[in-house]
Design an enzyme around this catalytic site. Structure first.
Site, PDB file in Angstrom:
ATOM      1  CB  CYS A   1      -1.198  -0.067   1.056  1.00 55.99           C
ATOM      2  SG  CYS A   1      -0.155   0.943   2.992  1.00 55.99           S
ATOM      3  CD  GLU A   2      -0.272   6.045  -3.424  1.00 53.29           C
ATOM      4  OE1 GLU A   2      -0.143   4.764  -4.456  1.00 53.29           O
ATOM      5  OE2 GLU A   2      -1.417   6.309  -4.010  1.00 53.29           O
ATOM      6  CG  HIS A   3      -2.553   5.335   2.178  1.00 52.82           C
ATOM      7  ND1 HIS A   3      -2.885   5.252   1.394  1.00 52.82           N
ATOM      8  CD2 HIS A   3      -2.351   6.330   0.944  1.00 52.82           C
ATOM      9  CE1 HIS A   3      -3.801   5.888   0.429  1.00 52.82           C
ATOM     10  NE2 HIS A   3      -3.433   6.759  -0.233  1.00 52.82           N
ATOM     11  CG  HIS A   4       0.041   2.435   5.730  1.00 50.13           C
ATOM     12  ND1 HIS A   4      -1.195   2.798   5.506  1.00 50.13           N
ATOM     13  CD2 HIS A   4      -0.548   3.561   7.101  1.00 50.13           C
ATOM     14  CE1 HIS A   4      -2.429   3.462   6.055  1.00 50.13           C
ATOM     15  NE2 HIS A   4      -1.625   4.318   7.253  1.00 50.13           N
TER      16      HIS A   4
ATOM     17  CD  GLN B   1      -8.191  -4.332  -2.639  1.00 49.08           C
ATOM     18  OE1 GLN B   1      -8.157  -4.321  -1.521  1.00 49.08           O
ATOM     19  NE2 GLN B   1      -9.902  -4.803  -2.630  1.00 49.08           N
TER      20      GLN B   1
ATOM     21  CG  HIS C   1      -5.430  -2.932   3.127  1.00 48.18           C
ATOM     22  ND1 HIS C   1      -4.977  -2.188   1.582  1.00 48.18           N
ATOM     23  CD2 HIS C   1      -6.524  -3.637   1.654  1.00 48.18           C
ATOM     24  CE1 HIS C   1      -5.631  -2.265   0.293  1.00 48.18           C
ATOM     25  NE2 HIS C   1      -6.623  -3.363   0.755  1.00 48.18           N
TER      26      HIS C   1
ATOM     27  CB  CYS D   1      -1.418  -0.496   6.286  1.00 50.37           C
ATOM     28  SG  CYS D   1      -2.930  -0.184   5.495  1.00 50.37           S
TER      29      CYS D   1
END
Ligand code: ZN
Length: 199
Positions: free
Chosen positions: A88-91, A130, A158, A160
């Site tokens: 995931c690009e956020h975490h 996603q 996920h 995260c």
């Protein structure tokens, strides 16, 4: 220098030393001692793992889908339960799950089933959300095979969400992208959904 580092350096002007320093900084940030035995090789391993998990950037989806063979059938082609792992690009934490990919061939353009699985990997092996990954898989098939319809459903867990924040273990995120006949024709969409739900 390992080929992995060489590749990263060539592509993005980042040296092996830069990468090692960044990982070492993270280790120190959490109060670890990067010089203790168990962590000595960690910066190298992390860098290598990162390049492996993001090797989808280097692969062009149109290349994978360029080899088609003539088929006379216009019936639904479905490959389900394609396992994937992504970040995931956020975490920058993994999310994993299964993708179900279907299309309705048009003009006799059919690809080998393994190509559908590879398309999933190409987009999974990038930093992702996603929803976008689901769209990109559908878009690549749509643009390259010009089928009369594409349907993609992705079920992802996920880490995260499981390991931090709200800590909801096992909550599954479901995203879908329906195009062409799958969007306009209820019966076709229902057939796809029931095939996906069958274990
Ligand atoms: Zn996340």
């Amino acid at each position: 220098m390992s080929p992995f580092f060489q590749k990263a350096q060539d592509a993005n002007d980042v040296s092996a030393e830069d990468v090692r320093k960044a990982v070492t900084t993270l280790l120190r940030y959490i109060g670890e001692d990067p010089s203790r035995d168990g962590l000595l090789e960690t910066p190298d391993r992390v860098a290598r793992a990162w390049l492996e998990m993001t090797d989808g950037y280097a692969i062009r989806p149109e290349k994978i889908l360029s080899t088609t063979f003539e088929g006379s059938s216009d019936e639904m082609v479905l490959l389900k339960n394609i396992e994937f792992n992504s970040l995931c690009e956020h975490h920058l934490l993994p999310f994993t799950g299964k993708a179900h990919v279907a299309y309705l061939p048009a003009g006799g353009r059919i690809v080998g089933l393994s190509k559908l699985a590879r398309i999933v990997d190409v987009f999974a092996h990038r930093l992702q959300v996603q929803e976008r990954m689901t769209e990109q898989i559908a878009e690549a098939i749509s643009v390259n095979l010009k089928p009369s319809g594409v349907a993609v459903v992705v079920e992802g867990v996920h880490s995260c969400m499981c390991l931090r924040g709200v800590r909801k273990d096992g909550a599954t995120m479901v995203t879908s992208s329906l195009r062409g006949v799958f969007r306009t024709d209820n019966a076709t969409r229902a057939e796809f959904m029931s095939l996906v739900q069958k274990s």
